[in-house]
Design a protein around this motif. Structure first.
Motif, mmCIF file in Angstrom:
data_model
loop_
_atom_site.group_PDB
_atom_site.id
_atom_site.type_symbol
_atom_site.label_atom_id
_atom_site.label_comp_id
_atom_site.label_asym_id
_atom_site.label_seq_id
_atom_site.Cartn_x
_atom_site.Cartn_y
_atom_site.Cartn_z
ATOM 1 N N GLU A 19 -12.822 13.826 13.723
ATOM 2 C CA GLU A 19 -13.942 14.227 12.856
ATOM 3 C C GLU A 19 -14.416 13.077 11.973
ATOM 4 O O GLU A 19 -15.433 13.189 11.293
ATOM 5 C CB GLU A 19 -13.495 15.390 11.960
ATOM 6 N N GLY A 20 -13.667 12.016 11.969
ATOM 7 C CA GLY A 20 -13.955 10.931 11.036
ATOM 8 C C GLY A 20 -14.630 9.748 11.706
ATOM 9 O O GLY A 20 -15.342 9.893 12.703
ATOM 10 N N ASP A 21 -14.388 8.567 11.143
ATOM 11 C CA ASP A 21 -14.978 7.357 11.709
ATOM 12 C C ASP A 21 -13.970 6.726 12.654
ATOM 13 O O ASP A 21 -12.943 6.208 12.228
ATOM 14 C CB ASP A 21 -15.370 6.377 10.606
ATOM 15 N N ARG B 98 0.830 -1.217 0.000
ATOM 16 C CA ARG B 98 0.000 0.000 0.000
ATOM 17 C C ARG B 98 0.859 1.259 0.000
ATOM 18 O O ARG B 98 0.337 2.361 0.133
ATOM 19 C CB ARG B 98 -0.936 0.000 1.210
ATOM 20 N N GLY C 275 -17.517 7.989 18.058
ATOM 21 C CA GLY C 275 -18.141 6.726 17.654
ATOM 22 C C GLY C 275 -17.634 5.504 18.388
ATOM 23 O O GLY C 275 -17.841 4.385 17.916
ATOM 24 N N MET D 276 -8.278 14.040 11.832
ATOM 25 C CA MET D 276 -9.012 13.138 10.923
ATOM 26 C C MET D 276 -9.789 12.085 11.707
ATOM 27 O O MET D 276 -10.894 11.713 11.327
ATOM 28 C CB MET D 276 -8.035 12.451 9.963
ATOM 29 N N ARG E 78 -14.628 4.363 15.192
ATOM 30 C CA ARG E 78 -15.239 3.266 15.948
ATOM 31 C C ARG E 78 -14.202 2.318 16.560
ATOM 32 O O ARG E 78 -14.490 1.659 17.540
ATOM 33 C CB ARG E 78 -16.217 2.490 15.062
ATOM 34 N N TYR E 79 -13.026 2.226 15.923
ATOM 35 C CA TYR E 79 -12.016 1.292 16.442
ATOM 36 C C TYR E 79 -10.876 2.022 17.150
ATOM 37 O O TYR E 79 -9.855 1.421 17.463
ATOM 38 C CB TYR E 79 -11.436 0.443 15.304
ATOM 39 N N MET F 291 -3.381 -0.451 12.934
ATOM 40 C CA MET F 291 -4.339 -0.730 11.867
ATOM 41 C C MET F 291 -5.192 0.489 11.526
ATOM 42 O O MET F 291 -6.025 0.411 10.624
ATOM 43 C CB MET F 291 -5.272 -1.871 12.303
ATOM 44 N N TRP G 249 -7.173 3.171 10.004
ATOM 45 C CA TRP G 249 -7.344 3.267 8.554
ATOM 46 C C TRP G 249 -6.855 4.585 7.987
ATOM 47 O O TRP G 249 -6.610 4.663 6.776
ATOM 48 C CB TRP G 249 -8.748 2.922 8.097
ATOM 49 N N TYR G 250 -6.695 5.569 8.817
ATOM 50 C CA TYR G 250 -6.109 6.823 8.300
ATOM 51 C C TYR G 250 -4.596 6.637 8.122
ATOM 52 O O TYR G 250 -4.005 7.089 7.149
ATOM 53 C CB TYR G 250 -6.445 7.986 9.220
#
Lengths: 743, 346
Positions: free
Chosen positions: B139-141, B41, B302, B136, B143-144, B119, B121-122
């Motif tokens: 303001e973002g997701d 990646r 979240g 990020m 949850r983890y 891990m 994701w950002y």
């Protein structure tokens, strides 16, 4: 030669059909020697990597490829969704949209080339909150998506001087006011994405002006048209090959723009080109399933039979702004009076594509949950509510089939033993258990298909058909039909599929393949056999009518003892092989195939009330499919579908970043799927009373992938006594629902 | 993946010399189960990959004269699990069993597992560990993401599943660098919370290599781990807890409680552990430990659910260590084989 009477052998005479047969290509697949498109590497080929847009919504102002061109090994750079030097900006509406394609001598150079492309973006507001109707409205992101009202004829019609809508409102209100039970609920199911193990892509090369394509496709016979149209050549100049495909599920009917780009790059560079999507590109741009969220009010009589339904649902299919088709609401059940409306939401995501049983799993999950909530509210057994409501379904003739299937499924899952009123089960530690149901339907009509069959004088039999094997066992099914008809073994017939140079066969989508290929192969085989029998009849001096092909011989049924081996019979053909072309056109009434199946699934789950984890203990599927060709692969289809249902019910979810709209979980490390330990005990029952079997072959791909999600959601509700409104039922959502219920 | 130079040293000193070369961005390859994904990646784009799997001495697990177990940096999770040593390390054994992927167990290494990159994701999509100083994530997701130790820029969680169990067992790591220079760190001190771009989630400097993890003899110390997972297998757990407990006649004399997947570092729940001391092991004290473990938690938009999950994980880890029923799904008896279960053969 008399006209051939196309039909299946009588049940007791079937030697192959209906038996459990291993896939003919099972060893190649499991041993790794089967060549999938991803495995095709041509001499001197270039590898292409695409640069995906990292933003969900933006304008691409300019793209500078000068540094990328300097990367050693980079051969050619192709603009996809990117402006040329003097062009207007290009608007991008989905994260991952491919901007440029870099062709290089190897993967590393292509990837490095991609990293050196400089792009100027102008960010635009991204909207991906498809669950939030209010916010979508406030942002001007909604589109009407149809709907309407149908009222029980017994309720009469509005008077001449009455406003129709007012009258309808009044009637609906009256129906609710006079209902014994009224349930109001909100339900939803998130968008999920195709995640084919073999990503989309192609390897292409031009040979003497003709395009040869190795394409991972569900549509061998028509993909050439897609290339030809885009490349302004004719379809006869395109050959498409697909021997094996690593998953399609509705997303691989087209060459797609990256496939076309591969052909264009190959043309410019004069070299073979391989262009497969990367994993995150596969999840982002290669296909997804629309979301659906619904507000429902239903009214039922004292017996729990729903008499009135009123719903509004919304969701997204990406930037073209549709949602789950309104025509399937409520699903299977059809109360005498119902009003349903739908609103599409325009989000900055790729448009959806077909996903195994398009619209049905979502429609089932957002409506049959409300039926289960009716059972919960009444405190009665969900199975009884489902059974009682079979009096109002959209295919009334299927009611007895559903009733019988529900009875069988209930027996297999031990419903009466394990069922308890919603939320009233025994708690063991923090764990409660529950049972749930869903029912479904599907057409499964046979597609058009042609088969070229050759019988050689030495007894060799080979068929050619431009169909494809999605992994479901198409080769095996074709061979079984030929072997059955000629009285041969499977290794005595050769089946050739997977090439657009073979006779046309329809795309494998919508559960249409097994019907299609068994139609064309049975017809071709019966046609050819008739010719062989005529020759044999003459030779043996008997009537062809009394000859049977069985056990490698042609045998007279008149007890005369007259017979000859298949080889001897074929030697009568002469020097040239006997060739037969036989066709089936979709929609032609035929004794060989039919359409419309019913099915039901039940789930037994355990839920940890402290952690929100859901575990499948057992799932049962009862499914009819008319005449079963290969029992083993039919079961295998259903197992796969149940696993997909578990995936969607508990795990799968496209997660868009709330601020940027970016699809954050587009790698399989983040895009959760069930693991072996999550599957539980799956029980498959092939429902095949003679009444179903006699209808002929009906496709099975879609139907078992529909109601499993619903059964699981209903089972979780039965366990907890609380509805977890939105699928997937993640631990977070289960805990949130429990907290909300506590107040 | 960018082209890179591949080196396969035979000795520790060769390895650290290759890693210390200032002219190259070098990384360590052990099992590669994390590294390869990161390289594919382009999250990391090393010039040189140093494979340590062939270094003699790093493939071994052995016990020293004090009873400590030394696990070399090339030892796979599977070799460790199958060795007799994990029988005395219940928490570590439970964790490796829970990874439940034959590929990861066979290919991944113990030390590599301890040093997996986050891990988040950002981070994994190229925004760096801090992802715009945490904005990020906020303001973002999220949850983890982290519920503890998240008040500054770092919001990711340390991904190691084994670290809490080995920290609870009092493990050390041996770190070497060129010039026969070696140091020992308590495992928990290997980790740090970065606060500026360029910092990483561990204290290793260029040229340093973790060669071994050393786990002291546990004797009659109790231990257990409890992971709350969204599904079985190799995916990241939502939260986890590991405990090491010394008890005498049912009363806790010393305890360590370490949380996983909740903070940028494996999180030492110091208060919860201290308050267990002097208590009997039962449902009530276990529950209290869970509540105390998350006393300082600060949920993001979240991930509030992770607070409850962490409480439960601690409670169940304590109960499991004490050999008591913990009440989760894994304690359920299997479904009885009803008359028709399994495929119907016709």
């Amino acid at each position: 030669m008399a006209e051939v009477d196309y039909r299946w052998p009588e049940n007791h005479k079937m030697r192959w059909i209906g038996k459990r047969v291993d896939r003919l290509d099972g060893l190649e697949k499991s041993g790794g020697t089967a060549k999938y498109t991803y495995d095709v590497n041509l001499p001197n080929q270039l590898i292409v990597r695409g640069l995906g847009c990292p933003h969900a919504h933006c304008n691409v102002l300019a793209v500078d490829i000068s540094e990328a061109e300097k990367v050693p090994g980079v051969v050619y750079i192709h603009r996809l969704n990117a402006p040329g030097p003097n062009d207007d900006p290009v608007e991008i509406r989905a994260d991952g949209t491919l901007l440029v394609a870099v062709a290089a001598e190897n993967e590393a150079a292509a990837a490095e080339g991609v990293s050196k492309v400089k792009v100027q973006y102008k960010l635009l507001d991204a909207f991906t909150a498809d669950h939030d109707l209010q916010s979508a409205e406030a942002n001007g992101r909604t589109k009407p998506a149809g709907g309407g009202i149908e009222l029980d004829e017994a309720l009469g019609e509005p008077g001449d001087d009455e406003d129709e809508e007012e009258w309808e409102n009044k009637v609906m209100q009256h129906l609710f006011d006079t209902s014994a039970h009224v349930v109001e609920g909100e339900y939803g199911i998130d968008s999920i994405t195709h995640c084919c193990l073999e990503p989309h892509g192609a390897t292409v090369h031009w040979v003497d002006g003709k395009l040869k394509v190795y394409l991972s496709t569900q549509n061998v016979s028509q993909a050439d048209d897609g290339f030809a149209g885009a490349l302004e050549i004719t379809a006869d100049d395109v050959d498409v090959t697909c021997d094996y495909i690593g998953g399609g599920f509705g997303s691989k009917f087209q060459p797609n723009y990256w496939g076309i780009a591969a052909a264009e790059i190959s043309k410019v560079t004069g070299r073979p080109v391989k262009f497969m999507l990367t994993r995150d590109q596969e999840l982002k741009i290669a296909g997804n399933r629309p979301s659906g969220y619904i507000k429902v009010k239903l009214g039922a009589d004292a017996n729990g039979v729903v008499r009135v339904w009123d719903s509004l649902h919304w969701g997204t299919s990406g930037f073209n702004g549709s949602t789950v088709a309104v025509g399937n609401i409520p699903y299977v059940f059809r109360p005498k009076s119902f009003r349903r409306k739908a609103t599409g939401i325009v989000t900055d995501n790729e448009p959806s594509v077909a996903w195994r049983a398009p619209n049905h799993p979502q429609a089932c999950a957002i409506t049959q949950t409300a039926y289960d909530d009716l059972a919960a509210k009444m405190g009665v057994d969900s199975l009884d509510i489902f059974l009682r409501n079979l009096e109002n379904i959209d295919t009334p003739e299927k009611a007895p089939v559903y009733a019988e299937q529900l009875r069988i499924a209930a027996d297999l899952i031990n419903w009466r033993k394990h069922w308890h009123p919603h939320g009233k089960g025994k708690k063991s530690g923090a764990v409660v258990e529950g049972l749930g149901i869903g029912i479904h339907k599907w057409a499964g009509t046979a597609n058009s298909s042609n088969c070229l069959l050759k019988i050689h004088a030495d007894g060799g039999v080979e068929s050619y058909c431009g169909t494809q094997d999605l992994g479901t066992g198409t080769r095996t099914v074709c061979a079984m039909v030929l072997a059955e008809t000629f009285g041969l073994t499977l290794d005595e017939v050769k089946v050739n599929i997977g090439s657009s140079t073979y006779p046309f066969s329809g795309a494998s989508g919508g559960s249409t393949t097994v019907g299609a290929v068994t139609e064309s192969h049975r017809r071709a085989a019966q046609d050819a056999l008739a010719k062989v029998l005529d020759l044999v009849a003459k030779k043996l001096d008997v009537s062809a009518d009394i000859l049977d092909a069985v056990g490698g011989k042609i045998v007279a049924r008149d007890y005369s003892g007259k017979e000859m081996t298949w080889k001897q019979a074929c030697s009568l053909i002469g020097i040239q092989p006997l060739e037969v072309n036989s066709s089936y056109a979709r929609g032609t009434a035929s004794p060989l195939s039919s359409e419309n199946v019913a099915g039901c699934q039940m789930a037994h789950v355990a839920v940890d009330t402290e952690t929100g984890q859901v575990k499948i203990k057992r799932m049962v599927a009862v499914q009819d499919m008319g005449l079963i060709i290969n029992r083993k692969t039919a079961e295998s289809q259903i197992y796969g579908a149940m696993i997909m249902s578990i995936a969607a019910a508990l795990f799968e979810q496209r997660i868009n970043d709330p601020k940027t709209g970016v699809f954050v979980n587009s790698e399989l490390a983040d895009y959760r799927l069930p693991r072996l330990g999550d599957i539980g005990n799956l029980v498959v029952h092939l429902h095949e009373p003679e009444s179903e079997r006699a209808r002929g072959v009906i496709g099975l791909g879609e139907p078992p992938a529909i109601s499993g999600c619903t059964a699981i959601s209903n089972a979780v509700c039965n366990a907890l006594g609380v509805r977890v409104p939105t699928i997937p039922l993640t631990p977070k959502r289960v805990l949130d629902a429990l907290r909300t219920a506590k107040g | 993946m960018k082209n890179f130079e591949y080196a396969q040293p035979r000795t520790e000193q060769e390895a650290v010399a290759l890693l210390a070369d200032q002219s190259k961005h070098s990384v360590v390859l052990a099992g590669g189960t994390d590294l390869i994904s990161l390289m594919k990646r382009s999250v990391i784009t090393p010039d040189r990959v140093v494979n340590i799997a062939e270094i003699s001495g790093l493939q071994r697990i052995q016990r020293d004269e004090h009873g400590s177990i030394w696990v070399g940096a090339a030892v796979s999770l599977q070799s460790f699990l199958e060795s007799s040593y994990t029988t005395e390390l219940a928490a570590a054994q439970q964790i490796i069993q829970g990874i439940a992927s034959l590929q990861l167990q066979a290919q991944g290494t113990v030390v590599g597992e301890l040093l997996r990159r986050p891990m988040c994701w950002y981070f994994r999509s190229g925004h760096g560990l801090l992802a715009q100083q945490g904005r990020m994530v906020v303001e973002g997701d999220n949850r983890y993401h982290a519920i503890l130790g998240n008040r500054r820029s770092a919001k990711f969680v340390n991904p190691s599943r084994l670290a809490p169990a080995l920290i609870a067992a009092g493990a050390f790591v041996r770190i070497i660098k060129p010039g026969n220079d070696e140091r020992f760190l308590e495992l928990e001190s290997l980790y740090q919370t970065p606060d500026q771009d360029g910092q990483t989630e561990n204290v290793l400097t260029q040229g340093e290599l973790v060669t071994h993890v050393m786990i002291p003899a546990q004797r009659d110390r109790l231990s257990a781990a409890y992971e709350i997972r969204h599904g079985e297998g190799p995916d990241q757990p939502l939260v986890s807890a590991a405990v090491g407990i010394q008890a005498e006649r049912g009363i806790v004399r010393e305890a360590t409680v370490v949380l996983g997947q909740v903070a940028p570092i494996p999180w030492m729940a110091v208060e919860a552990a201290r308050n267990l001391v002097g208590q009997p092991l039962n449902e009530q004290t276990a529950t209290t430990a869970g509540i105390e473990a998350v006393a300082g938690a600060l949920p993001l938009s979240g991930n509030e659910y992770k607070i409850q999950l962490t409480q439960v994980a601690v409670k169940r880890a304590v109960l499991r260590a004490a050999g008591l029923e913990c009440g989760g799904l894994e304690c359920q008896p299997p479904l009885e084989q009803d008359h028709h279960s399994g495929p119907l053969m016709v």
